[in-house]
Design a protein around this motif. Structure first.
Motif, mmCIF file in Angstrom:
data_model
loop_
_atom_site.group_PDB
_atom_site.id
_atom_site.type_symbol
_atom_site.label_atom_id
_atom_site.label_comp_id
_atom_site.label_asym_id
_atom_site.label_seq_id
_atom_site.Cartn_x
_atom_site.Cartn_y
_atom_site.Cartn_z
ATOM 1 N N LYS A 97 0.779 -1.155 0.060
ATOM 2 C CA LYS A 97 0.393 0.054 -0.389
ATOM 3 C C LYS A 97 0.844 1.088 -0.923
ATOM 4 N N PHE A 98 0.703 1.994 -0.716
ATOM 5 C CA PHE A 98 1.445 3.251 -0.793
ATOM 6 C C PHE A 98 0.482 4.201 -0.881
ATOM 7 N N TYR A 99 0.965 5.139 0.198
ATOM 8 C CA TYR A 99 0.539 6.363 1.060
ATOM 9 C C TYR A 99 0.774 7.476 0.184
ATOM 10 N N LYS A 100 -0.418 8.767 -0.665
ATOM 11 C CA LYS A 100 0.282 10.054 -0.853
ATOM 12 C C LYS A 100 -1.136 10.389 -0.188
ATOM 13 N N ILE A 101 -0.773 12.168 -0.624
ATOM 14 C CA ILE A 101 -1.673 12.778 -0.196
ATOM 15 C C ILE A 101 -2.230 13.522 -1.779
ATOM 16 N N ARG A 102 -3.927 14.344 -1.252
ATOM 17 C CA ARG A 102 -4.519 13.434 -2.968
ATOM 18 C C ARG A 102 -4.189 14.883 -3.571
ATOM 19 N N SER A 103 -3.832 15.068 -4.259
ATOM 20 C CA SER A 103 -3.554 16.063 -5.178
ATOM 21 C C SER A 103 -4.565 16.833 -6.157
ATOM 22 N N MET A 104 -5.801 15.707 -6.158
ATOM 23 C CA MET A 104 -6.889 16.042 -7.944
ATOM 24 C C MET A 104 -8.414 16.436 -7.019
ATOM 25 N N TYR A 105 -9.047 16.505 -7.842
ATOM 26 C CA TYR A 105 -10.604 16.616 -7.340
ATOM 27 C C TYR A 105 -10.715 15.274 -7.162
ATOM 28 N N ILE A 116 0.572 22.914 -6.336
ATOM 29 C CA ILE A 116 1.566 23.631 -5.041
ATOM 30 C C ILE A 116 1.782 21.869 -4.512
ATOM 31 N N LEU A 117 1.475 21.331 -4.110
ATOM 32 C CA LEU A 117 2.242 19.995 -3.521
ATOM 33 C C LEU A 117 2.556 19.469 -4.573
ATOM 34 N N ARG A 118 2.442 19.168 -5.559
ATOM 35 C CA ARG A 118 3.398 18.627 -6.580
ATOM 36 C C ARG A 118 4.517 18.814 -7.245
ATOM 37 N N ASN A 119 5.176 20.335 -7.343
ATOM 38 C CA ASN A 119 5.754 21.079 -7.567
ATOM 39 C C ASN A 119 6.973 20.721 -6.688
ATOM 40 N N THR A 120 6.209 20.634 -5.586
ATOM 41 C CA THR A 120 7.715 20.612 -4.624
ATOM 42 C C THR A 120 7.692 19.474 -3.536
ATOM 43 N N SER A 121 7.114 18.700 -4.484
ATOM 44 C CA SER A 121 6.567 17.154 -3.865
ATOM 45 C C SER A 121 6.250 16.678 -2.581
ATOM 46 N N ILE A 122 5.289 18.095 -2.442
ATOM 47 C CA ILE A 122 4.683 17.391 -0.138
ATOM 48 C C ILE A 122 3.825 16.595 -1.028
ATOM 49 N N ASP A 123 3.120 16.143 -1.448
ATOM 50 C CA ASP A 123 2.343 15.018 -1.993
ATOM 51 C C ASP A 123 2.501 13.677 -1.814
ATOM 52 N N GLU A 124 4.310 13.896 -1.436
ATOM 53 C CA GLU A 124 4.914 12.368 -1.380
ATOM 54 C C GLU A 124 5.253 12.081 -0.254
ATOM 55 N N LEU A 125 4.754 13.114 1.053
ATOM 56 C CA LEU A 125 6.042 12.611 2.508
ATOM 57 C C LEU A 125 4.858 11.501 3.128
ATOM 58 N N PRO A 126 3.423 11.069 2.990
ATOM 59 C CA PRO A 126 3.385 10.070 3.864
ATOM 60 C C PRO A 126 3.804 9.092 2.875
ATOM 61 N N GLN A 127 4.843 9.129 1.946
ATOM 62 C CA GLN A 127 5.490 7.871 1.686
ATOM 63 C C GLN A 127 6.626 7.732 2.885
ATOM 64 N N ILE A 135 11.607 6.676 -2.342
ATOM 65 C CA ILE A 135 10.550 8.181 -3.038
ATOM 66 C C ILE A 135 11.525 9.084 -4.115
ATOM 67 N N THR A 136 12.588 9.236 -3.315
ATOM 68 C CA THR A 136 13.942 9.595 -5.146
ATOM 69 C C THR A 136 14.549 8.851 -5.660
ATOM 70 N N PHE A 138 12.208 21.743 -6.375
ATOM 71 C CA PHE A 138 11.727 23.046 -7.339
ATOM 72 C C PHE A 138 11.796 23.114 -8.584
ATOM 73 N N GLN A 139 11.221 22.425 -9.114
ATOM 74 C CA GLN A 139 11.059 22.302 -10.296
ATOM 75 C C GLN A 139 10.414 23.328 -11.231
ATOM 76 N N LYS A 140 10.280 23.798 -12.660
ATOM 77 C CA LYS A 140 9.643 24.543 -13.218
ATOM 78 C C LYS A 140 8.703 24.589 -14.733
ATOM 79 N N GLU A 141 8.650 22.790 -14.337
ATOM 80 C CA GLU A 141 7.788 22.060 -15.322
ATOM 81 C C GLU A 141 6.295 21.922 -14.836
ATOM 82 N N ASN A 142 5.529 21.915 -15.504
ATOM 83 C CA ASN A 142 4.204 20.965 -13.894
ATOM 84 C C ASN A 142 3.687 19.807 -14.271
ATOM 85 N N VAL A 143 4.756 19.347 -14.076
ATOM 86 C CA VAL A 143 4.048 17.152 -14.079
ATOM 87 C C VAL A 143 3.482 16.541 -13.199
#
Length: 397
Positions: free
Chosen positions: A202-210, A294-305, A345-346, A392-397
């Protein structure tokens, strides 16, 4: 098989898990002596009845792909909950040399390719049930050859993740409040992912989508960053195969990817006719919330991992664990090497290419294999230092 060689299994039960009618007909013609055949819809029903009714199960035959919920993952779950060790057989569409090795390492007794042959199934099941105990004792040392996290790396993972979780706790509480204001729905979620040695967890993340963003996935398939010509024509989600519709039941052969679910049988049929990329990623994904971006661009959504790291599912540094539908495509020797390394994680591809433009699927897989061939604790520390500016990437992926 004549009566003199008829196996005697003391009225034990051979559990048939999610077996279709064609395969069930073949199995019913097999001579398993006094053993009783009992069908189960899924792993949950099997485990509940096994424990509640104290069933004398002597073997399990599951119709499932190796990298799927009713495959290796279910076997590991049964082992984790201390169910009796019995031979676990798979009947799958996809079988090759590497999948065989992965199954054997995971403890699968044998895997048969569909359409299954009666004589082959009958012979192997009877032999392995009869000799399972002695074979387990002889093959136990082989399991110790699987990848084990080095002591230094594991200590570092425990200390790093433990301290980070404690320090970030107040921040996570504030983040939960902000997310609740912007978008209704759960803050945390998990999906089944495949890590080292094809182990599923089970792989945990913070929801970043609607909420219900997965329903828009098929309309955005053409924007897939990794897609080539073969990826045209989306694989339909949340659908049932003809067999499921005929039986009037919810599909019991389900593949999971985050909040997406689809029929395993239908998926493999469409995959064969469509082809497609193993990875899926959108640039400037419209399904992402403002806070989520913002969570994705700073990878904060990965913190639960960090919790995954703390309990040992993965490490701070390693190859990214993949959703089941992606990992299932990477079972050839060319790409399977990535699963011999720790999952993390990285990793190498995040710092090499992230924020520097689009990366092809082949490039990503090559970097994953490169890490698997040449990783060490010292190099992991260097990758951590290189990860900080990559966040702190510039590309929104």
């Amino acid at each position: 098989m004549n009566s003199s060689s008829k196996p005697m299994f003391e009225n034990g039960i051979i559990a048939l898990l999610d077996i279709d009618e064609q395969t069930n007909e073949v199995i019913s013609r097999c001579n398993f002596g006094n053993a009783q055949l009992m069908r189960f819809r899924n792993g949950l029903e099997l485990s509940l009845k096994w424990e509640k009714d104290k069933l004398n199960i002597i073997a399990i035959i599951s119709q499932s792909e190796a990298i799927a919920p009713n495959g290796i993952y279910l076997l590991e779950t049964l082992q984790k909950h201390k169910f009796a060790s019995v031979p676990y057989f798979l009947v799958a569409n996809k079988v090759n040399e590497h999948i065989n090795r992965v199954c054997i390492q995971a403890g699968i007794a044998d895997i048969f390719q569909m359409p299954v042959k009666q004589e082959q199934l009958e012979t192997r099941v009877n032999f392995l049930v009869k000799n399972w105990s002695s074979m387990q004792e002889k093959t136990l040392p082989e399991k110790q050859k699987l990848y084990r996290t080095p002591v230094a790396k594991r200590i570092f993972d425990l200390v790093f993740s433990g301290i980070a979780l404690v320090c970030l706790f107040p921040f996570l509480l504030l983040l939960i409040l902000i997310m609740k204001i912007e978008s209704k729905g759960p803050v945390f979620y998990y999906s089944l992912r495949v890590g080292t040695g094809y182990r599923i967890f089970k792989f945990y993340k913070i929801r970043s989508m609607y909420v219900n963003a997965d329903k828009r996935l098929k309309d955005l398939k053409h924007l897939n960053q990794y897609a080539g010509k073969a990826a045209e024509g989306p694989i339909n989600t949340n659908m049932l195969c003809d067999e499921c519709i005929k039986n009037g039941t919810n599909c019991q052969r389900v593949l999971y990817s985050d909040n997406n679910t689809w029929c395993e049988k239908l998926y493999f049929h469409q995959k064969k006719t469509q082809g497609g990329s193993a990875f899926f990623k959108l640039k400037d994904d419209p399904r992402i919330t403002k806070v989520g971006r913002i969570l994705r661009n700073t990878s904060i959504d990965e913190l639960p991992q960090l919790w995954n790291v703390f309990i040992g599912d993965m490490s701070i540094v390693g190859n990214r664990p993949l959703p089941l539908y992606e990992a299932e495509k990477l079972t050839t020797d060319k790409y399977a090497m990535r699963f011999t390394a720790p999952s993390g994680i990285t990793g190498l591809w995040q710092v090499e290419k992230r924020g520097k433009g689009e990366m092809s699927e082949e490039e990503r897989l090559m970097l994953d294999n490169a890490y698997a061939q040449n990783h060490s604790f010292t190099k992991d520390l260097l990758l951590i230092l290189r990860t900080i500016p990559a966040l702190f990437q510039k590309e929104n992926v």
